[in-house]
Scaffold this motif. Structure first.
Motif, PDB file in Angstrom:
ATOM      1  N   UNK A 204      92.348  21.317  56.472  1.00  0.00           N
ATOM      2  CA  UNK A 204      91.504  20.458  55.634  1.00  0.00           C
ATOM      3  C   UNK A 204      90.040  20.866  55.704  1.00  0.00           C
ATOM      4  N   UNK A 205      89.337  20.649  54.610  1.00  0.00           N
ATOM      5  CA  UNK A 205      87.912  20.942  54.528  1.00  0.00           C
ATOM      6  C   UNK A 205      87.159  19.919  55.374  1.00  0.00           C
ATOM      7  N   UNK A 206      86.480  20.381  56.404  1.00  0.00           N
ATOM      8  CA  UNK A 206      85.776  19.474  57.310  1.00  0.00           C
ATOM      9  C   UNK A 206      84.711  18.662  56.591  1.00  0.00           C
ATOM     10  N   UNK A 207      84.132  19.233  55.545  1.00  0.00           N
ATOM     11  CA  UNK A 207      83.073  18.522  54.825  1.00  0.00           C
ATOM     12  C   UNK A 207      83.588  17.303  54.083  1.00  0.00           C
ATOM     13  N   UNK A 236      90.489  28.445  78.340  1.00  0.00           N
ATOM     14  CA  UNK A 236      91.080  27.787  77.178  1.00  0.00           C
ATOM     15  C   UNK A 236      90.565  26.360  77.032  1.00  0.00           C
ATOM     16  N   UNK A 237      90.213  25.714  78.142  1.00  0.00           N
ATOM     17  CA  UNK A 237      89.603  24.384  78.049  1.00  0.00           C
ATOM     18  C   UNK A 237      88.284  24.466  77.296  1.00  0.00           C
ATOM     19  N   UNK A 238      87.459  25.460  77.639  1.00  0.00           N
ATOM     20  CA  UNK A 238      86.189  25.660  76.938  1.00  0.00           C
ATOM     21  C   UNK A 238      86.439  25.906  75.460  1.00  0.00           C
ATOM     22  N   UNK A 239      87.462  26.703  75.157  1.00  0.00           N
ATOM     23  CA  UNK A 239      87.810  26.994  73.769  1.00  0.00           C
ATOM     24  C   UNK A 239      88.088  25.707  72.986  1.00  0.00           C
ATOM     25  N   UNK A 240      88.878  24.806  73.567  1.00  0.00           N
ATOM     26  CA  UNK A 240      89.245  23.571  72.875  1.00  0.00           C
ATOM     27  C   UNK A 240      88.052  22.630  72.731  1.00  0.00           C
ATOM     28  N   UNK A 241      87.242  22.496  73.774  1.00  0.00           N
ATOM     29  CA  UNK A 241      86.069  21.630  73.673  1.00  0.00           C
ATOM     30  C   UNK A 241      85.085  22.166  72.629  1.00  0.00           C
ATOM     31  N   UNK A 242      84.956  23.474  72.581  1.00  0.00           N
ATOM     32  CA  UNK A 242      84.047  24.076  71.611  1.00  0.00           C
ATOM     33  C   UNK A 242      84.527  23.817  70.180  1.00  0.00           C
ATOM     34  N   UNK A 243      85.825  23.903  69.946  1.00  0.00           N
ATOM     35  CA  UNK A 243      86.360  23.618  68.611  1.00  0.00           C
ATOM     36  C   UNK A 243      86.080  22.162  68.242  1.00  0.00           C
ATOM     37  N   UNK A 244      86.276  21.251  69.198  1.00  0.00           N
ATOM     38  CA  UNK A 244      86.001  19.832  68.936  1.00  0.00           C
ATOM     39  C   UNK A 244      84.534  19.619  68.576  1.00  0.00           C
ATOM     40  N   UNK A 245      83.639  20.307  69.288  1.00  0.00           N
ATOM     41  CA  UNK A 245      82.200  20.158  69.002  1.00  0.00           C
ATOM     42  C   UNK A 245      81.844  20.727  67.635  1.00  0.00           C
ATOM     43  N   UNK A 246      82.511  21.797  67.228  1.00  0.00           N
ATOM     44  CA  UNK A 246      82.248  22.350  65.900  1.00  0.00           C
ATOM     45  C   UNK A 246      82.695  21.373  64.817  1.00  0.00           C
ATOM     46  N   UNK A 247      83.803  20.705  65.058  1.00  0.00           N
ATOM     47  CA  UNK A 247      84.285  19.710  64.083  1.00  0.00           C
ATOM     48  C   UNK A 247      83.263  18.585  63.956  1.00  0.00           C
ATOM     49  N   UNK A 248      82.787  18.087  65.091  1.00  0.00           N
ATOM     50  CA  UNK A 248      81.820  16.984  65.078  1.00  0.00           C
ATOM     51  C   UNK A 248      80.512  17.404  64.419  1.00  0.00           C
ATOM     52  N   UNK A 249      80.084  18.640  64.690  1.00  0.00           N
ATOM     53  CA  UNK A 249      78.788  19.097  64.173  1.00  0.00           C
ATOM     54  C   UNK A 249      78.838  19.678  62.775  1.00  0.00           C
ATOM     55  N   UNK A 250      80.013  19.729  62.157  1.00  0.00           N
ATOM     56  CA  UNK A 250      80.112  20.320  60.815  1.00  0.00           C
ATOM     57  C   UNK A 250      79.433  19.441  59.773  1.00  0.00           C
ATOM     58  N   UNK A 251      78.957  20.077  58.713  1.00  0.00           N
ATOM     59  CA  UNK A 251      78.333  19.335  57.622  1.00  0.00           C
ATOM     60  C   UNK A 251      79.349  18.414  56.959  1.00  0.00           C
ATOM     61  N   UNK A 252      78.858  17.379  56.310  1.00  0.00           N
ATOM     62  CA  UNK A 252      79.757  16.425  55.662  1.00  0.00           C
ATOM     63  C   UNK A 252      79.195  15.999  54.314  1.00  0.00           C
ATOM     64  N   UNK A 253      80.093  15.857  53.359  1.00  0.00           N
ATOM     65  CA  UNK A 253      79.731  15.341  52.041  1.00  0.00           C
ATOM     66  C   UNK A 253      80.111  13.872  51.910  1.00  0.00           C
TER      67      UNK A 253
END
Length: 411
Positions: A204-207, A236-253
């Motif tokens: 899904x488009x995060x925006x 791998x823990x760092x990998x998952x937390x980083x993905x979660x942070x990217x989702x939270x910090x992504x732009x939104x429409x």
């Protein structure tokens, strides 16, 4: 998607695919225990690459084999090759013999293979070496390449064609490792996975996600990071937390409500705290310090971030900076024995450090410590020389006065 209030690992706790087997009841660990600040925060009660929190270490990459001949070409004869041990029918995915794939039912062509980042749905059946079935899921969905599932699946599903059914034989390293999964998967247990690729679609488009959807998706990634942390797989823990942070910090429409904004911030803080804990385990002090500072920008009185920041600075020998930070954490929770113990240890280390520095400065200035070897000759002490000079000068002065008086009397 799972509700954000859901306990980590709930929903499908026994899934081989997700690896979120039920750990022993996820109780909040009292803050005065020895491992207090090392324990990950869980969903409701707890909280918990490199320097820029981006580009996490990827999974082991897979060399894609050349496309098999199609069209008028005849399919390979199965015959005895259907036997699991036939080396002609098995693909050694990593070249180490620890992860092998064999096609049981051909798919629709190499062009239909899924890509990393897509959401894929598979049919899964997992068994132990003795044939015991430990999991069956008719429609397991996950994001390919995000470490949402066992590594054996993440590495092999990208090699499946649409509609293909394959057998995957995996070493425990790419399944549940040395810890296994209580109660049905023993430690160091290899698994045989029968997998059919049912669907693949773009994520899904995060925006366009609502605030609630972002919270749910980020929480799923965070919970996966918690699982890896508990397995002591901090990369791998760092990998998952980083993905979660990217989702939270992504732009939104989409406009978020104040409650959704608050929920997103709460998940972000938990991820950053957990990220700092993982980075500390790997001695990535600069990255851990940055994670702690990001938490403190939002919550200046976050005890766990203050404690970890103090630990990071202490690990770098910055005792003068670490001590006030731990004192601030202790002021917020005076009864916390972990902070007390860490602060006492740092105060002693800081005192020892200052003593060493003082001694070093004395030697540099040519003034050895009084604790050195005692001098045996008093006339060689630094303070004895000026008195001799003073006595001689006085005698000369008196002689001069006497000579002046004699000369004056004769005249």
């Amino acid at each position: 998607m799972a509700s954000s209030g859901e306990e980590p690992g709930s929903g499908s706790p026994d899934r081989v695919g997700t690896g979120t087997e039920p750990a022993p009841a996820a109780e909040a660990v009292p803050l005065d225990t020895a491992e207090d600040f090392e324990v990950l925060e869980e969903e409701e009660e707890d909280e918990e690459e490199e320097d820029d929190l981006s580009e996490p270490p990827p999974l082991e990459d897979v060399a894609r084999p050349p496309a098999p001949p199609r069209g008028d070409a005849q399919p390979p004869e199965r015959g005895g090759g259907d036997e699991p041990g036939d080396p002609q029918e098995w693909l050694d995915v990593l070249g180490s013999g620890l992860l092998k794939k064999k096609t049981l039912v051909p798919g629709q062509g190499v062009d239909t293979r899924p890509q990393k980042g897509q959401d894929v749905t598979i049919r899964l059946k997992a068994t132990l070496e003795d044939g015991t079935v430990v999991e069956e899921d008719p429609a397991l969905t996950f994001t390919l390449g995000d470490c949402d599932v066992l590594q054996a699946l993440d590495l092999c599903v990208q090699l499946l064609e649409m509609g293909e059914t394959a057998l995957i034989v995996s070493d425990a390293k790419y399944c549940y490792g040395a810890q296994g999964r209580s109660p049905d998967v023993p430690p160091d247990a290899p698994l045989t996975l029968e997998v059919e690729l049912l669907a693949a679609r773009d994520a899904p488009d995060l925006e366009l996600l609502s605030g609630r959807e972002k919270v749910q998706l980020a929480n799923r990634k965070r919970e996966r990071g918690n699982y890896f942390y508990q397995q002591a797989d901090y990369v791998l823990a760092i990998n998952s937390y980083d993905i979660a942070l990217r989702i939270i910090g992504s732009n939104s429409k989409v406009d978020f409500s104040p409650d959704e904004e608050a929920e997103l911030l709460d998940v972000k803080v938990k991820c950053l705290n957990n990220l700092a804990a993982s980075q500390l385990k790997l001695d990535h002090y600069k990255a851990a310090l940055k994670s702690c500072n990001l938490v403190l920008e939002h919550q200046p009185e976050n005890i766990k971030a203050l404690f970890r920041k103090g630990k990071v600075l202490a690990q770098q020998g910055e005792y003068r900076e670490a001590i006030p930070i731990l004192k601030a954490a202790l002021k917020l929770e005076p009864s916390n024995k972990t902070i007390h113990a860490e602060l006492s240890k740092l105060v002693k280390k800081h005192a020892d450090q200052r003593n060493v520095e003082t001694e070093m400065y004395r030697k540099m200035l040519g003034n050895p410590s009084a604790s050195g070897t005692p001098r045996k000759c008093k006339d060689k002490l630094p303070w004895s020389i000026p008195w001799k000079w003073l006595f001689g000068a006085t005698a000369i002065a008196l002689g001069g006065v006497a000579l002046s008086v004699v000369i004056a009397a004769r005249n």
